[in-house]
Enzyme design. Sequence first.
Site, PDB file in Angstrom:
ATOM      1  CB  CYS A 113       0.588   4.316   1.958  1.00  0.00           C
ATOM      2  SG  CYS A 113       1.074   2.852   2.884  1.00  0.00           S
ATOM      3  CD  GLU A 114      -4.862   1.068   5.961  1.00  0.00           C
ATOM      4  OE1 GLU A 114      -4.831  -0.089   6.377  1.00  0.00           O
ATOM      5  OE2 GLU A 114      -5.919   1.702   5.765  1.00  0.00           O
ATOM      6  CG  HIS A 115       0.505  -0.111   5.676  1.00  0.00           C
ATOM      7  ND1 HIS A 115       0.536  -0.856   4.516  1.00  0.00           N
ATOM      8  CD2 HIS A 115      -0.553  -0.575   6.394  1.00  0.00           C
ATOM      9  CE1 HIS A 115      -0.448  -1.735   4.533  1.00  0.00           C
ATOM     10  NE2 HIS A 115      -1.122  -1.582   5.651  1.00  0.00           N
ATOM     11  CG  HIS A 116       5.033   3.385   5.620  1.00  0.00           C
ATOM     12  ND1 HIS A 116       4.685   2.385   4.733  1.00  0.00           N
ATOM     13  CD2 HIS A 116       5.876   2.818   6.518  1.00  0.00           C
ATOM     14  CE1 HIS A 116       5.297   1.261   5.068  1.00  0.00           C
ATOM     15  NE2 HIS A 116       6.023   1.488   6.143  1.00  0.00           N
ATOM     16  CD  GLN A 154      -2.581   0.066  -6.454  1.00  0.00           C
ATOM     17  OE1 GLN A 154      -1.502   0.547  -6.081  1.00  0.00           O
ATOM     18  NE2 GLN A 154      -2.733  -0.467  -7.651  1.00  0.00           N
ATOM     19  CG  HIS A 182       2.220   2.131  -3.474  1.00  0.00           C
ATOM     20  ND1 HIS A 182       1.246   2.076  -2.502  1.00  0.00           N
ATOM     21  CD2 HIS A 182       1.655   1.647  -4.611  1.00  0.00           C
ATOM     22  CE1 HIS A 182       0.128   1.587  -3.026  1.00  0.00           C
ATOM     23  NE2 HIS A 182       0.359   1.304  -4.304  1.00  0.00           N
ATOM     24  CB  CYS A 184       5.700   3.337   1.417  1.00  0.00           C
ATOM     25  SG  CYS A 184       4.621   2.239   0.489  1.00  0.00           S
TER      26      CYS A 184
END
Length: 223
Positions: A113-116, A154, A182, A184
Amino acid sequence: MEYHNAAEMNGSDDYLNICKHNNLCREENDSNDSADANKLSHIEKAYSTILSELGEDVDREGLLRTPLRAAKAMQFLTKGYKETTQDILNDAIFDENHEEMVIVKDIELFSLCEHHLVPFFGKAHIAYLPNKKVVGLSKLARIVEIYSRRLQVQERLTKQIAAAISEALQPAGVAVVIEAVHMCMVMRGVQKMNASTVTSVMMGRFNDDPTTRKEFLDLTIKK
């Protein structure tokens, strides 16, 4: 005799050209290796800084090689940035008079995941309607691998897989569904252990024809 000498000269020129080409390739490979080693060193130092800022002692035995291992692992997990669909599909697309649906389901995928920068993982289901061209089935899994081995969300991953297949084969339709968990959501934040995410992209007849779309979903999505 003159022709023979000319041939020898051409042969010599060819040999020199091959040598020059090989040397250029070797220099290019050496340059790429040097650049990769430099990037690895920078990532390793970054991980060492992160561990220190978290309060760890990077000099203790258990962590001595952790920054290097983490750097190598991150390079592997994001190796899709160095790969393209053209590289894997050039010799695997075949002319074939087949127009019925082709489905490859339950393709395992792992991404970050590019956010976390934590993992999400699950399965992709792919279908396409050939337009006189088919692709080696393993290549569909390779396309999933290329785009999942990047920092992702995703929704975008699903679109990229569908677009790559559509561009390569020009089929009558493409459908991609991804089901993923996920971390996260599981390890942090709302911490919902059983939550999963389903995304889909329907192109061509899969988008325009409800019967075709239903056939695909009935064959792939477990009730």
